[in-house]
Design a protein around this motif. Structure first.
Motif, mmCIF file in Angstrom:
data_model
loop_
_atom_site.group_PDB
_atom_site.id
_atom_site.type_symbol
_atom_site.label_atom_id
_atom_site.label_comp_id
_atom_site.label_asym_id
_atom_site.label_seq_id
_atom_site.Cartn_x
_atom_site.Cartn_y
_atom_site.Cartn_z
ATOM 1 N N PRO A 82 0.802 -1.212 0.000
ATOM 2 C CA PRO A 82 0.000 0.000 0.000
ATOM 3 C C PRO A 82 0.844 1.276 0.000
ATOM 4 C CG PRO A 82 -0.827 -1.580 1.613
ATOM 5 C CD PRO A 82 0.488 -2.110 1.123
ATOM 6 N N GLN A 83 2.107 1.185 0.435
ATOM 7 C CA GLN A 83 2.944 2.369 0.488
ATOM 8 C C GLN A 83 3.239 2.935 -0.895
ATOM 9 O OE1 GLN A 83 3.753 -0.676 1.412
ATOM 10 N NE2 GLN A 83 5.908 -1.193 1.029
ATOM 11 N N ARG A 84 2.878 2.205 -1.936
ATOM 12 C CA ARG A 84 3.071 2.735 -3.277
ATOM 13 C C ARG A 84 2.185 3.956 -3.544
ATOM 14 N NH1 ARG A 84 2.886 -2.639 -7.118
ATOM 15 N NH2 ARG A 84 4.816 -3.607 -6.430
ATOM 16 N N LYS A 85 1.223 4.228 -2.670
ATOM 17 C CA LYS A 85 0.319 5.370 -2.811
ATOM 18 C C LYS A 85 -0.462 5.293 -4.123
ATOM 19 C CE LYS A 85 3.198 8.392 0.038
ATOM 20 N NZ LYS A 85 3.961 9.667 0.128
ATOM 21 N N LEU A 86 -1.183 4.205 -4.285
ATOM 22 C CA LEU A 86 -2.025 4.041 -5.461
ATOM 23 C C LEU A 86 -3.099 5.120 -5.484
ATOM 24 C CD1 LEU A 86 -2.425 0.165 -5.299
ATOM 25 C CD2 LEU A 86 -0.981 1.458 -6.863
ATOM 26 N N PRO A 87 -3.500 5.574 -6.668
ATOM 27 C CA PRO A 87 -4.481 6.662 -6.752
ATOM 28 C C PRO A 87 -5.852 6.250 -6.233
ATOM 29 C CG PRO A 87 -4.036 5.741 -8.926
ATOM 30 C CD PRO A 87 -3.026 5.139 -7.995
ATOM 31 N N ARG A 88 -6.557 7.216 -5.701
ATOM 32 C CA ARG A 88 -7.912 7.001 -5.201
ATOM 33 C C ARG A 88 -8.914 7.722 -6.091
ATOM 34 N NH1 ARG A 88 -7.991 5.144 0.174
ATOM 35 N NH2 ARG A 88 -5.924 5.067 1.156
ATOM 36 N N GLY A 89 -10.188 7.463 -5.816
ATOM 37 C CA GLY A 89 -11.237 8.137 -6.559
ATOM 38 C C GLY A 89 -11.488 7.486 -7.902
ATOM 39 N N GLN A 90 -11.827 8.292 -8.900
ATOM 40 C CA GLN A 90 -12.117 7.793 -10.239
ATOM 41 C C GLN A 90 -10.804 7.404 -10.927
ATOM 42 O OE1 GLN A 90 -15.341 7.710 -11.029
ATOM 43 N NE2 GLN A 90 -15.384 7.150 -13.171
ATOM 44 N N VAL A 91 -10.652 6.132 -11.270
ATOM 45 C CA VAL A 91 -9.418 5.648 -11.878
ATOM 46 C C VAL A 91 -9.758 4.747 -13.065
ATOM 47 C CG1 VAL A 91 -8.119 5.758 -9.723
ATOM 48 C CG2 VAL A 91 -9.298 3.639 -10.350
ATOM 49 N N THR A 92 -8.748 4.505 -13.884
ATOM 50 C CA THR A 92 -8.903 3.595 -15.016
ATOM 51 C C THR A 92 -7.978 2.404 -14.817
ATOM 52 O OG1 THR A 92 -9.473 5.383 -16.527
ATOM 53 C CG2 THR A 92 -8.737 3.324 -17.519
ATOM 54 N N PHE A 93 -8.543 1.212 -14.937
ATOM 55 C CA PHE A 93 -7.779 -0.014 -14.774
ATOM 56 C C PHE A 93 -7.353 -0.570 -16.131
ATOM 57 C CE2 PHE A 93 -10.494 -0.418 -10.850
ATOM 58 C CZ PHE A 93 -9.457 -0.195 -9.953
ATOM 59 N N LEU A 94 -6.152 -1.114 -16.155
ATOM 60 C CA LEU A 94 -5.652 -1.864 -17.310
ATOM 61 C C LEU A 94 -5.268 -3.245 -16.803
ATOM 62 C CD1 LEU A 94 -3.054 -0.777 -20.009
ATOM 63 C CD2 LEU A 94 -2.797 -2.938 -18.779
ATOM 64 N N LEU A 95 -5.857 -4.259 -17.400
ATOM 65 C CA LEU A 95 -5.489 -5.636 -17.054
ATOM 66 C C LEU A 95 -4.966 -6.309 -18.307
ATOM 67 C CD1 LEU A 95 -5.421 -7.780 -14.809
ATOM 68 C CD2 LEU A 95 -7.640 -8.563 -15.613
ATOM 69 N N ALA A 96 -3.746 -6.835 -18.243
ATOM 70 C CA ALA A 96 -3.115 -7.538 -19.363
ATOM 71 C C ALA A 96 -2.885 -8.987 -18.971
ATOM 72 C CB ALA A 96 -1.794 -6.867 -19.739
ATOM 73 N N ASP A 97 -3.242 -9.900 -19.856
ATOM 74 C CA ASP A 97 -3.168 -11.331 -19.552
ATOM 75 C C ASP A 97 -2.638 -12.079 -20.768
ATOM 76 O OD1 ASP A 97 -4.054 -13.755 -17.874
ATOM 77 O OD2 ASP A 97 -5.108 -14.082 -19.761
ATOM 78 N N ILE A 98 -1.810 -13.085 -20.536
ATOM 79 C CA ILE A 98 -1.246 -13.880 -21.625
ATOM 80 C C ILE A 98 -2.283 -14.869 -22.143
ATOM 81 C CG2 ILE A 98 0.560 -15.503 -22.303
ATOM 82 C CD1 ILE A 98 2.296 -14.358 -20.097
ATOM 83 N N GLU A 99 -2.541 -14.834 -23.427
ATOM 84 C CA GLU A 99 -3.469 -15.788 -24.028
ATOM 85 C C GLU A 99 -2.777 -17.149 -24.176
ATOM 86 O OE1 GLU A 99 -6.530 -15.460 -27.662
ATOM 87 O OE2 GLU A 99 -4.448 -15.503 -28.305
ATOM 88 N N GLY A 100 -3.497 -18.207 -23.832
ATOM 89 C CA GLY A 100 -2.955 -19.552 -23.992
ATOM 90 C C GLY A 100 -1.758 -19.845 -23.114
ATOM 91 N N SER A 101 -1.753 -19.304 -21.899
ATOM 92 C CA SER A 101 -0.584 -19.458 -21.028
ATOM 93 C C SER A 101 -0.342 -20.915 -20.630
ATOM 94 C CB SER A 101 -0.744 -18.587 -19.781
ATOM 95 O OG SER A 101 -1.938 -18.921 -19.083
ATOM 96 N N THR A 102 -1.402 -21.684 -20.467
ATOM 97 C CA THR A 102 -1.228 -23.086 -20.072
ATOM 98 C C THR A 102 -0.486 -23.868 -21.144
ATOM 99 O OG1 THR A 102 -3.268 -23.020 -18.762
ATOM 100 C CG2 THR A 102 -2.418 -25.186 -19.366
#
Length: 271
Positions: A82-102
Protein backbone atom coordinates in the motif's frame (compact mmCIF):
# COMPACT_ATOMS: atom_id res chain seq x y z
CA UNK A 1 6.47 -27.18 10.60
CA UNK A 2 9.34 -29.62 11.17
CA UNK A 3 12.74 -27.91 11.49
CA UNK A 4 15.15 -28.11 8.57
CA UNK A 5 18.59 -28.91 9.96
CA UNK A 6 21.75 -27.63 8.27
CA UNK A 7 22.74 -31.10 7.06
CA UNK A 8 19.27 -31.74 5.61
CA UNK A 9 19.29 -28.32 3.98
CA UNK A 10 22.67 -28.96 2.36
CA UNK A 11 21.43 -32.21 0.86
CA UNK A 12 18.52 -30.54 -0.93
CA UNK A 13 18.94 -29.46 -4.60
CA UNK A 14 18.55 -25.79 -5.57
CA UNK A 15 15.17 -26.67 -7.10
CA UNK A 16 13.88 -27.34 -3.57
CA UNK A 17 14.09 -23.60 -2.81
CA UNK A 18 11.97 -20.78 -4.21
CA UNK A 19 14.92 -18.38 -4.22
CA UNK A 20 18.68 -18.75 -4.65
CA UNK A 21 20.53 -15.43 -4.64
CA UNK A 22 23.69 -14.48 -6.55
CA UNK A 23 25.86 -15.60 -3.62
CA UNK A 24 24.30 -19.04 -3.62
CA UNK A 25 22.23 -18.53 -0.45
CA UNK A 26 19.10 -20.65 -0.67
CA UNK A 27 15.89 -19.32 0.83
CA UNK A 28 12.22 -20.30 1.08
CA UNK A 29 12.37 -24.14 1.08
CA UNK A 30 9.55 -25.68 -1.00
CA UNK A 31 10.38 -29.39 -0.87
CA UNK A 32 7.28 -30.41 1.12
CA UNK A 33 3.84 -29.04 1.98
CA UNK A 34 4.71 -27.66 5.41
CA UNK A 35 7.69 -25.72 4.08
CA UNK A 36 5.61 -24.36 1.18
CA UNK A 37 3.11 -22.94 3.66
CA UNK A 38 5.94 -21.39 5.63
CA UNK A 39 7.48 -19.93 2.45
CA UNK A 40 4.15 -18.36 1.50
CA UNK A 41 3.94 -16.70 4.90
CA UNK A 42 7.55 -15.47 4.79
CA UNK A 43 7.74 -14.40 1.14
CA UNK A 44 7.25 -10.69 1.85
CA UNK A 45 10.10 -10.77 4.40
CA UNK A 46 12.73 -11.82 1.86
CA UNK A 47 14.96 -9.16 0.30
CA UNK A 48 15.27 -10.00 -3.39
CA UNK A 49 18.00 -8.71 -5.68
CA UNK A 50 15.51 -7.23 -8.15
CA UNK A 51 11.94 -7.50 -9.41
CA UNK A 52 12.86 -10.27 -11.84
CA UNK A 53 14.25 -12.37 -8.99
CA UNK A 54 11.05 -11.78 -7.01
CA UNK A 55 8.95 -12.86 -10.00
CA UNK A 56 10.96 -16.04 -10.50
CA UNK A 57 10.63 -16.93 -6.82
CA UNK A 58 6.91 -16.16 -6.84
CA UNK A 59 6.37 -18.45 -9.83
CA UNK A 60 8.33 -21.30 -8.22
CA UNK A 61 6.40 -20.91 -5.01
CA UNK A 62 3.01 -20.86 -6.75
CA UNK A 63 3.98 -23.99 -8.70
CA UNK A 64 4.95 -25.71 -5.47
CA UNK A 65 1.66 -24.67 -3.87
CA UNK A 66 -0.20 -26.21 -6.82
CA UNK A 67 1.88 -29.40 -6.56
CA UNK A 68 0.94 -29.90 -2.91
CA UNK A 69 -2.68 -28.79 -3.32
CA UNK A 70 -2.26 -25.61 -1.27
CA UNK A 71 -4.47 -22.60 -1.95
CA UNK A 72 -2.23 -19.52 -1.43
CA UNK A 73 -5.08 -17.36 -0.11
CA UNK A 74 -3.88 -13.87 0.69
CA UNK A 75 -0.40 -14.50 -0.76
CA UNK A 76 -0.73 -12.13 -3.72
CA UNK A 77 -2.79 -9.47 -1.96
CA UNK A 78 -0.29 -9.31 0.89
CA UNK A 79 2.34 -8.13 -1.59
CA UNK A 80 0.42 -5.15 -2.95
CA UNK A 81 2.52 -2.74 -0.90
CA UNK A 82 0.00 0.00 0.00
CA UNK A 83 2.94 2.37 0.49
CA UNK A 84 3.07 2.74 -3.28
CA UNK A 85 0.32 5.37 -2.81
CA UNK A 86 -2.03 4.04 -5.46
CA UNK A 87 -4.48 6.66 -6.75
CA UNK A 88 -7.91 7.00 -5.20
CA UNK A 89 -11.24 8.14 -6.56
CA UNK A 90 -12.12 7.79 -10.24
CA UNK A 91 -9.42 5.65 -11.88
CA UNK A 92 -8.90 3.59 -15.02
CA UNK A 93 -7.78 -0.01 -14.77
CA UNK A 94 -5.65 -1.86 -17.31
CA UNK A 95 -5.49 -5.64 -17.05
CA UNK A 96 -3.11 -7.54 -19.36
CA UNK A 97 -3.17 -11.33 -19.55
CA UNK A 98 -1.25 -13.88 -21.62
CA UNK A 99 -3.47 -15.79 -24.03
CA UNK A 100 -2.95 -19.55 -23.99
CA UNK A 101 -0.58 -19.46 -21.03
CA UNK A 102 -1.23 -23.09 -20.07
CA UNK A 103 -0.16 -24.32 -23.50
CA UNK A 104 2.90 -22.06 -23.41
CA UNK A 105 3.85 -23.47 -20.01
CA UNK A 106 3.46 -27.01 -21.34
CA UNK A 107 5.69 -26.28 -24.35
CA UNK A 108 8.37 -24.26 -22.60
CA UNK A 109 8.61 -25.95 -19.20
CA UNK A 110 11.29 -24.24 -17.14
CA UNK A 111 11.78 -21.60 -19.87
CA UNK A 112 8.30 -20.26 -19.16
CA UNK A 113 9.62 -18.33 -16.16
CA UNK A 114 11.97 -16.30 -18.36
CA UNK A 115 9.16 -15.67 -20.85
CA UNK A 116 6.91 -14.44 -18.06
CA UNK A 117 9.66 -12.12 -16.89
CA UNK A 118 10.04 -10.65 -20.39
CA UNK A 119 6.29 -10.12 -20.75
CA UNK A 120 5.99 -8.43 -17.37
CA UNK A 121 8.94 -6.20 -18.12
CA UNK A 122 7.30 -4.97 -21.33
CA UNK A 123 3.95 -4.43 -19.63
CA UNK A 124 5.57 -2.57 -16.75
CA UNK A 125 7.60 -0.38 -19.11
CA UNK A 126 4.44 0.60 -20.98
CA UNK A 127 2.58 1.31 -17.75
CA UNK A 128 5.40 3.34 -16.22
CA UNK A 129 6.07 5.45 -19.31
CA UNK A 130 2.39 6.36 -19.51
CA UNK A 131 2.34 7.44 -15.88
CA UNK A 132 0.45 4.46 -14.47
CA UNK A 133 1.13 2.27 -11.44
CA UNK A 134 1.19 -1.48 -11.12
CA UNK A 135 -1.40 -2.63 -8.60
CA UNK A 136 -0.64 -6.36 -8.69
CA UNK A 137 0.84 -9.20 -10.72
CA UNK A 138 -0.84 -12.59 -10.36
CA UNK A 139 0.20 -15.61 -12.35
CA UNK A 140 0.07 -14.58 -16.01
CA UNK A 141 -1.61 -11.19 -15.68
CA UNK A 142 -0.60 -7.67 -14.66
CA UNK A 143 -3.10 -5.25 -13.15
CA UNK A 144 -2.31 -1.52 -13.47
CA UNK A 145 -4.12 1.70 -12.59
CA UNK A 146 -4.14 5.19 -14.11
CA UNK A 147 -5.60 8.50 -13.04
CA UNK A 148 -6.36 9.37 -16.67
CA UNK A 149 -8.05 7.07 -19.20
CA UNK A 150 -6.00 8.54 -22.04
CA UNK A 151 -2.83 7.39 -20.29
CA UNK A 152 -4.24 3.86 -19.92
CA UNK A 153 -5.00 3.77 -23.65
CA UNK A 154 -1.49 5.03 -24.41
CA UNK A 155 -0.03 2.25 -22.28
CA UNK A 156 -2.22 -0.43 -23.90
CA UNK A 157 -1.10 0.56 -27.40
CA UNK A 158 2.55 0.71 -26.37
CA UNK A 159 2.36 -2.70 -24.69
CA UNK A 160 0.82 -4.38 -27.74
CA UNK A 161 3.46 -2.83 -29.97
CA UNK A 162 6.23 -4.04 -27.66
CA UNK A 163 4.77 -7.54 -27.62
CA UNK A 164 5.13 -7.80 -31.39
CA UNK A 165 8.82 -6.99 -31.21
CA UNK A 166 9.77 -10.42 -29.82
CA UNK A 167 11.85 -12.53 -29.88
CA UNK A 168 10.40 -15.23 -27.63
CA UNK A 169 11.89 -18.53 -26.38
CA UNK A 170 11.59 -21.42 -28.83
CA UNK A 171 10.06 -18.96 -31.35
CA UNK A 172 6.64 -19.34 -29.74
CA UNK A 173 3.89 -16.81 -30.41
CA UNK A 174 3.00 -14.74 -27.35
CA UNK A 175 -0.07 -12.51 -27.35
CA UNK A 176 -1.66 -10.38 -24.66
CA UNK A 177 -5.31 -9.55 -24.26
CA UNK A 178 -5.89 -6.18 -22.62
CA UNK A 179 -9.02 -4.83 -20.95
CA UNK A 180 -9.66 -1.22 -19.88
CA UNK A 181 -12.37 -0.07 -17.48
CA UNK A 182 -13.03 3.06 -15.44
CA UNK A 183 -14.69 3.28 -12.05
CA UNK A 184 -14.48 4.43 -8.46
CA UNK A 185 -13.25 1.47 -6.37
CA UNK A 186 -12.36 1.44 -2.70
CA UNK A 187 -8.65 1.28 -1.89
CA UNK A 188 -7.98 -0.92 1.14
CA UNK A 189 -4.83 -2.21 2.82
CA UNK A 190 -4.89 -5.18 0.45
CA UNK A 191 -5.59 -3.31 -2.77
CA UNK A 192 -8.60 -2.18 -4.78
CA UNK A 193 -12.05 -3.54 -4.03
CA UNK A 194 -15.26 -3.03 -5.97
CA UNK A 195 -17.30 -4.03 -8.99
CA UNK A 196 -15.08 -1.95 -11.26
CA UNK A 197 -12.17 -4.27 -10.43
CA UNK A 198 -14.21 -7.32 -11.39
CA UNK A 199 -15.47 -5.59 -14.52
CA UNK A 200 -11.92 -4.85 -15.67
CA UNK A 201 -11.01 -8.52 -15.24
CA UNK A 202 -14.12 -9.73 -17.09
CA UNK A 203 -13.42 -7.36 -20.00
CA UNK A 204 -9.81 -8.51 -20.27
CA UNK A 205 -10.63 -12.21 -20.20
CA UNK A 206 -13.34 -11.70 -22.83
CA UNK A 207 -10.76 -10.35 -25.29
CA UNK A 208 -8.39 -12.26 -27.56
CA UNK A 209 -4.62 -12.10 -27.87
CA UNK A 210 -3.53 -8.86 -29.54
CA UNK A 211 -6.87 -7.19 -28.82
CA UNK A 212 -7.54 -4.14 -26.64
CA UNK A 213 -11.13 -3.88 -25.40
CA UNK A 214 -12.53 -1.00 -23.33
CA UNK A 215 -15.81 -0.22 -21.61
CA UNK A 216 -18.07 2.68 -22.56
CA UNK A 217 -16.88 4.47 -19.40
CA UNK A 218 -13.34 4.56 -20.81
CA UNK A 219 -14.56 5.45 -24.29
CA UNK A 220 -16.41 8.48 -22.95
CA UNK A 221 -13.19 9.71 -21.34
CA UNK A 222 -10.95 9.28 -24.41
CA UNK A 223 -13.15 9.67 -27.49
CA UNK A 224 -12.38 13.38 -27.90
CA UNK A 225 -8.62 12.97 -27.57
CA UNK A 226 -7.74 9.81 -29.48
CA UNK A 227 -4.19 9.59 -30.89
CA UNK A 228 -3.81 10.05 -34.64
CA UNK A 229 -5.00 7.02 -36.54
CA UNK A 230 -6.68 5.40 -33.54
CA UNK A 231 -10.41 4.66 -33.64
CA UNK A 232 -12.93 2.73 -31.56
CA UNK A 233 -15.13 -0.02 -32.95
CA UNK A 234 -18.37 -0.77 -31.10
CA UNK A 235 -18.65 -4.43 -30.13
CA UNK A 236 -22.12 -4.25 -28.61
CA UNK A 237 -23.44 -4.65 -25.09
CA UNK A 238 -22.55 -7.75 -23.10
CA UNK A 239 -23.48 -9.45 -19.86
CA UNK A 240 -20.81 -10.94 -17.63
CA UNK A 241 -21.10 -13.40 -14.79
CA UNK A 242 -21.14 -11.60 -11.46
CA UNK A 243 -21.83 -8.12 -12.84
CA UNK A 244 -25.34 -6.74 -12.19
CA UNK A 245 -25.53 -4.58 -15.33
CA UNK A 246 -24.51 -5.22 -18.96
CA UNK A 247 -21.40 -3.45 -20.25
CA UNK A 248 -21.05 -1.73 -23.62
CA UNK A 249 -17.68 -2.57 -25.12
CA UNK A 250 -15.41 -1.10 -27.79
CA UNK A 251 -12.34 -2.44 -29.58
CA UNK A 252 -9.33 -0.19 -30.09
CA UNK A 253 -8.20 -0.02 -33.72
CA UNK A 254 -4.77 1.43 -34.51
CA UNK A 255 -2.46 1.55 -37.55
CA UNK A 256 -0.57 -1.70 -38.20
CA UNK A 257 -2.65 -3.50 -35.57
CA UNK A 258 -4.92 -6.50 -36.31
CA UNK A 259 -8.61 -5.63 -36.34
CA UNK A 260 -10.36 -8.93 -37.06
CA UNK A 261 -10.97 -11.04 -33.97
CA UNK A 262 -13.44 -13.80 -33.06
CA UNK A 263 -16.49 -12.93 -30.95
CA UNK A 264 -15.79 -12.05 -27.34
CA UNK A 265 -15.29 -14.94 -24.95
CA UNK A 266 -17.05 -15.71 -21.66
CA UNK A 267 -19.73 -13.08 -22.30
CA UNK A 268 -23.35 -13.11 -23.42
CA UNK A 269 -24.78 -10.48 -25.78
CA UNK A 270 -27.35 -8.31 -24.04
CA UNK A 271 -30.69 -7.87 -25.82
Amino acid sequence: MPPLRAKQRAQLPDSAFAYVDARGRRRLPIHDASHVRNALARFSQVVFEDDDARDRARLRLLRAATKYGIQPIGFISAQLEPQRKLPRGQVTFLLADIEGSTELLRRLGDQYASLLTLVRRRVRDGVRRAGGREASARGDDVFAVFEQSSAALEAALAIQQAMEAGPWPESVTVRLRIGLHRGRPALTDTGYVGLSVHAAARICFAAHGGQVVMSSAVRAAVVDSLPDGVSLKRLGTWRFRGLPEPVELFQVAAPDRPTDFPPLRAAVPAP
